[in-house]
Motif scaffolding. Structure first.
Motif, PDB file in Angstrom:
ATOM      1  N   GLU A   1     -19.821 -27.900  26.651  1.00  0.00           N
ATOM      2  CA  GLU A   1     -20.920 -28.826  27.656  1.00  0.00           C
ATOM      3  C   GLU A   1     -21.230 -27.786  29.109  1.00  0.00           C
ATOM      4  OE1 GLU A   1     -21.527 -31.781  26.897  1.00  0.00           O
ATOM      5  OE2 GLU A   1     -19.673 -32.630  27.074  1.00  0.00           O
ATOM      6  N   SER A   2     -20.174 -27.054  30.113  1.00  0.00           N
ATOM      7  CA  SER A   2     -20.582 -25.545  30.670  1.00  0.00           C
ATOM      8  C   SER A   2     -21.276 -24.802  30.269  1.00  0.00           C
ATOM      9  CB  SER A   2     -19.078 -25.694  31.190  1.00  0.00           C
ATOM     10  OG  SER A   2     -18.326 -24.772  30.495  1.00  0.00           O
ATOM     11  N   GLN A   3     -21.305 -24.384  28.834  1.00  0.00           N
ATOM     12  CA  GLN A   3     -22.419 -23.533  28.875  1.00  0.00           C
ATOM     13  C   GLN A   3     -23.303 -23.675  28.755  1.00  0.00           C
ATOM     14  OE1 GLN A   3     -20.329 -22.324  24.475  1.00  0.00           O
ATOM     15  NE2 GLN A   3     -19.820 -20.557  24.864  1.00  0.00           N
ATOM     16  N   LYS A   4     -23.680 -25.421  28.551  1.00  0.00           N
ATOM     17  CA  LYS A   4     -25.062 -26.030  28.664  1.00  0.00           C
ATOM     18  C   LYS A   4     -25.864 -25.032  30.335  1.00  0.00           C
ATOM     19  CE  LYS A   4     -24.335 -29.897  25.258  1.00  0.00           C
ATOM     20  NZ  LYS A   4     -24.596 -30.677  25.263  1.00  0.00           N
ATOM     21  N   ILE A   5     -24.870 -25.465  31.096  1.00  0.00           N
ATOM     22  CA  ILE A   5     -25.282 -24.212  32.046  1.00  0.00           C
ATOM     23  C   ILE A   5     -25.270 -23.258  32.587  1.00  0.00           C
ATOM     24  CG2 ILE A   5     -25.801 -27.418  32.811  1.00  0.00           C
ATOM     25  CD1 ILE A   5     -22.793 -26.416  34.734  1.00  0.00           C
ATOM     26  N   GLY A   6     -24.451 -22.859  32.105  1.00  0.00           N
ATOM     27  CA  GLY A   6     -23.696 -21.354  31.646  1.00  0.00           C
ATOM     28  C   GLY A   6     -24.950 -19.972  32.194  1.00  0.00           C
ATOM     29  N   ALA A   7     -24.417 -19.221  31.571  1.00  0.00           N
ATOM     30  CA  ALA A   7     -25.201 -17.524  32.352  1.00  0.00           C
ATOM     31  C   ALA A   7     -26.326 -17.391  31.451  1.00  0.00           C
ATOM     32  CB  ALA A   7     -24.278 -16.527  31.900  1.00  0.00           C
ATOM     33  N   GLU A   8     -26.109 -18.081  29.757  1.00  0.00           N
ATOM     34  CA  GLU A   8     -27.490 -17.341  29.109  1.00  0.00           C
ATOM     35  C   GLU A   8     -28.257 -18.909  29.197  1.00  0.00           C
ATOM     36  OE1 GLU A   8     -27.137 -14.905  27.473  1.00  0.00           O
ATOM     37  OE2 GLU A   8     -25.707 -13.887  27.419  1.00  0.00           O
ATOM     38  N   SER A   9     -27.980 -20.160  29.457  1.00  0.00           N
ATOM     39  CA  SER A   9     -28.545 -20.606  29.485  1.00  0.00           C
ATOM     40  C   SER A   9     -29.848 -20.788  31.001  1.00  0.00           C
ATOM     41  CB  SER A   9     -27.913 -22.791  29.318  1.00  0.00           C
ATOM     42  OG  SER A   9     -27.472 -22.310  28.370  1.00  0.00           O
ATOM     43  N   VAL A  10     -29.461 -20.509  31.701  1.00  0.00           N
ATOM     44  CA  VAL A  10     -29.767 -19.741  33.250  1.00  0.00           C
ATOM     45  C   VAL A  10     -30.968 -18.885  32.875  1.00  0.00           C
ATOM     46  CG1 VAL A  10     -30.068 -19.267  35.505  1.00  0.00           C
ATOM     47  CG2 VAL A  10     -28.108 -21.126  34.818  1.00  0.00           C
ATOM     48  N   LEU A  11     -30.509 -17.626  32.249  1.00  0.00           N
ATOM     49  CA  LEU A  11     -31.421 -16.704  32.282  1.00  0.00           C
ATOM     50  C   LEU A  11     -32.472 -16.414  30.983  1.00  0.00           C
ATOM     51  CD1 LEU A  11     -31.247 -13.592  32.970  1.00  0.00           C
ATOM     52  CD2 LEU A  11     -30.004 -13.299  30.756  1.00  0.00           C
ATOM     53  N   SER A  12     -32.064 -17.524  30.062  1.00  0.00           N
ATOM     54  CA  SER A  12     -33.426 -17.936  29.392  1.00  0.00           C
ATOM     55  C   SER A  12     -34.772 -18.309  29.900  1.00  0.00           C
ATOM     56  CB  SER A  12     -32.986 -18.960  28.299  1.00  0.00           C
ATOM     57  OG  SER A  12     -32.485 -19.776  29.306  1.00  0.00           O
ATOM     58  N   TYR A  13     -34.969 -18.769  31.680  1.00  0.00           N
ATOM     59  CA  TYR A  13     -34.912 -18.869  32.062  1.00  0.00           C
ATOM     60  C   TYR A  13     -36.026 -18.052  33.717  1.00  0.00           C
ATOM     61  CZ  TYR A  13     -34.725 -24.067  30.675  1.00  0.00           C
ATOM     62  OH  TYR A  13     -34.829 -24.515  29.871  1.00  0.00           O
ATOM     63  N   GLN A  14     -35.667 -17.071  33.217  1.00  0.00           N
ATOM     64  CA  GLN A  14     -35.779 -15.898  34.361  1.00  0.00           C
ATOM     65  C   GLN A  14     -36.854 -15.128  34.018  1.00  0.00           C
ATOM     66  OE1 GLN A  14     -32.912 -13.695  36.530  1.00  0.00           O
ATOM     67  NE2 GLN A  14     -33.777 -12.005  35.498  1.00  0.00           N
ATOM     68  N   GLU A  15     -37.856 -14.654  34.759  1.00  0.00           N
ATOM     69  CA  GLU A  15     -39.094 -14.149  35.214  1.00  0.00           C
ATOM     70  C   GLU A  15     -39.135 -12.823  35.328  1.00  0.00           C
ATOM     71  OE1 GLU A  15     -43.036 -15.538  34.053  1.00  0.00           O
ATOM     72  OE2 GLU A  15     -41.224 -16.523  32.776  1.00  0.00           O
ATOM     73  N   LYS A  16     -38.342 -13.225  36.540  1.00  0.00           N
ATOM     74  CA  LYS A  16     -38.092 -11.259  36.902  1.00  0.00           C
ATOM     75  C   LYS A  16     -36.994 -11.523  38.256  1.00  0.00           C
ATOM     76  CE  LYS A  16     -41.687 -12.307  40.823  1.00  0.00           C
ATOM     77  NZ  LYS A  16     -42.671 -11.402  41.390  1.00  0.00           N
ATOM     78  N   LYS A  17     -36.614 -10.455  38.219  1.00  0.00           N
ATOM     79  CA  LYS A  17     -35.253 -10.395  38.911  1.00  0.00           C
ATOM     80  C   LYS A  17     -36.059  -9.673  40.785  1.00  0.00           C
ATOM     81  CE  LYS A  17     -31.664  -8.521  37.423  1.00  0.00           C
ATOM     82  NZ  LYS A  17     -31.167  -6.805  37.784  1.00  0.00           N
ATOM     83  N   TYR A  18     -34.937 -10.219  41.399  1.00  0.00           N
ATOM     84  CA  TYR A  18     -35.061  -9.474  42.677  1.00  0.00           C
ATOM     85  C   TYR A  18     -33.586  -9.237  43.225  1.00  0.00           C
ATOM     86  CZ  TYR A  18     -34.215 -13.721  45.295  1.00  0.00           C
ATOM     87  OH  TYR A  18     -33.003 -15.381  45.441  1.00  0.00           O
ATOM     88  N   GLY A  19     -33.572  -8.553  44.512  1.00  0.00           N
ATOM     89  CA  GLY A  19     -32.181  -8.366  45.284  1.00  0.00           C
ATOM     90  C   GLY A  19     -32.525  -8.283  46.752  1.00  0.00           C
ATOM     91  N   CYS A  20     -31.080  -8.915  47.398  1.00  0.00           N
ATOM     92  CA  CYS A  20     -31.335  -8.616  48.834  1.00  0.00           C
ATOM     93  C   CYS A  20     -31.660  -7.543  49.226  1.00  0.00           C
ATOM     94  CB  CYS A  20     -29.905  -8.985  48.863  1.00  0.00           C
ATOM     95  SG  CYS A  20     -29.458 -10.785  49.212  1.00  0.00           S
ATOM     96  N   PHE A  21     -32.494  -7.163  50.730  1.00  0.00           N
ATOM     97  CA  PHE A  21     -33.022  -5.719  50.919  1.00  0.00           C
ATOM     98  C   PHE A  21     -31.749  -4.934  50.754  1.00  0.00           C
ATOM     99  CE2 PHE A  21     -33.537  -3.176  54.855  1.00  0.00           C
ATOM    100  CZ  PHE A  21     -34.047  -2.129  54.308  1.00  0.00           C
ATOM    101  N   SER A  22     -31.659  -3.359  50.631  1.00  0.00           N
ATOM    102  CA  SER A  22     -31.147  -2.515  49.989  1.00  0.00           C
ATOM    103  C   SER A  22     -29.742  -2.287  49.800  1.00  0.00           C
ATOM    104  CB  SER A  22     -30.027  -2.174  51.602  1.00  0.00           C
ATOM    105  OG  SER A  22     -31.266  -1.604  52.518  1.00  0.00           O
TER     106      SER A  22
END
Length: 243
Positions: free
Chosen positions: A55-76
């Protein structure tokens, strides 16, 4: 001495940096539910029985990442871990939204036995736009579900809304009521300590907080140091200062 080209990690921090670089904080969602780090079912459950890995894998890392369009980060930041997401399937489509952090995924997921990732994207977007805290909101929803389950509140209090563990539709609706301070949402909007004082009926035993602040998504039974910091910090219930 480490050989050139070796993949050996010098310290656990190296592994954490690599996980953050690829997944962001959702990297730990499934493993934290399974290990006992994450609170489950409003702090009353156990991950590997109440919210197991399948169950937890359904909301886990790989599942979330599959929707990522691009990365971003905090300043510096040398290791950007944020993400811009596009949710183009399911009931709650979002053209552009931020990647939910571990705390948010746990608060609206493991804490509520909710395995519907699409709903968590929606909930994250809702609380971000409303300017309210995802940890406290998820905790308030969990408190309400447990009160409903134990007969402390009923449909006459919720405006006919049936509250159940893992029911994404009722979780979204109750969160909307909290944002708009509508009906029982008005009671919950000031946090679980205040809500328990207003509701009474021994509901305080389901109100999990530290000096009035809802607790973060790390169980001190797994890491006792968190328990001390949650309690003694000048602004209690923080998981960032002493970690």
């Amino acid at each position: 001495m480490e050989r050139k080209g070796s993949t050996h990690m010098r310290q656990p921090g190296d592994a954490w940096r690599q996980l953050l670089a690829k997944f962001g904080t959702p990297a730990i969602t499934a493993m934290s539910a399974e290990s006992g780090d994450s609170p489950i079912k409003n702090w009353g459950g156990v991950g590997y029985t109440d919210f197991p890995l399948k169950e937890s894998q359904k909301i886990g890392a790989e599942s979330v990442l599959s929707y990522q369009e691009k990365k971003y980060g905090c300043f510096s930041c040398p290791n950007p871990c944020g993400g811009i997401m596009k949710v183009d399937d399911g009931e709650h489509k979002l053209e552009e939204t931020h990647k939910p952090e571990y705390e948010t995924i746990c608060a609206f997921g493991s804490l509520l036995l909710n395995k519907d990732l699409n709903s968590i994207f929606k909930l994250n977007d809702m609380v971000n736009r409303a300017g309210i805290d995802s940890i406290s909101t998820g905790a308030a929803v969990g408190f309400a579900i447990e009160c409903y389950e134990n007969g402390i509140i009923g449909k006459e209090d919720t405006g006919g809304l049936e509250l159940k563990w893992g029911d994404a539709k009722s979780i979204i609706k109750l969160t909307e009521m909290i944002i708009n301070r509508e009906g029982i949402g008005d009671t919950l909007a000031d946090g679980v300590k205040v809500a328990a004082q207003k509701i009474g009926k021994d509901s305080e035993k389901y109100a999990i907080h530290c000096g009035g602040q809802e607790a973060p998504m790390h169980d001190p039974k797994m890491d006792p140091g968190y328990g001390i910091s949650y309690y003694v910090d000048p602004t209690p219930g923080r998981h960032t200062i002493a970690s």
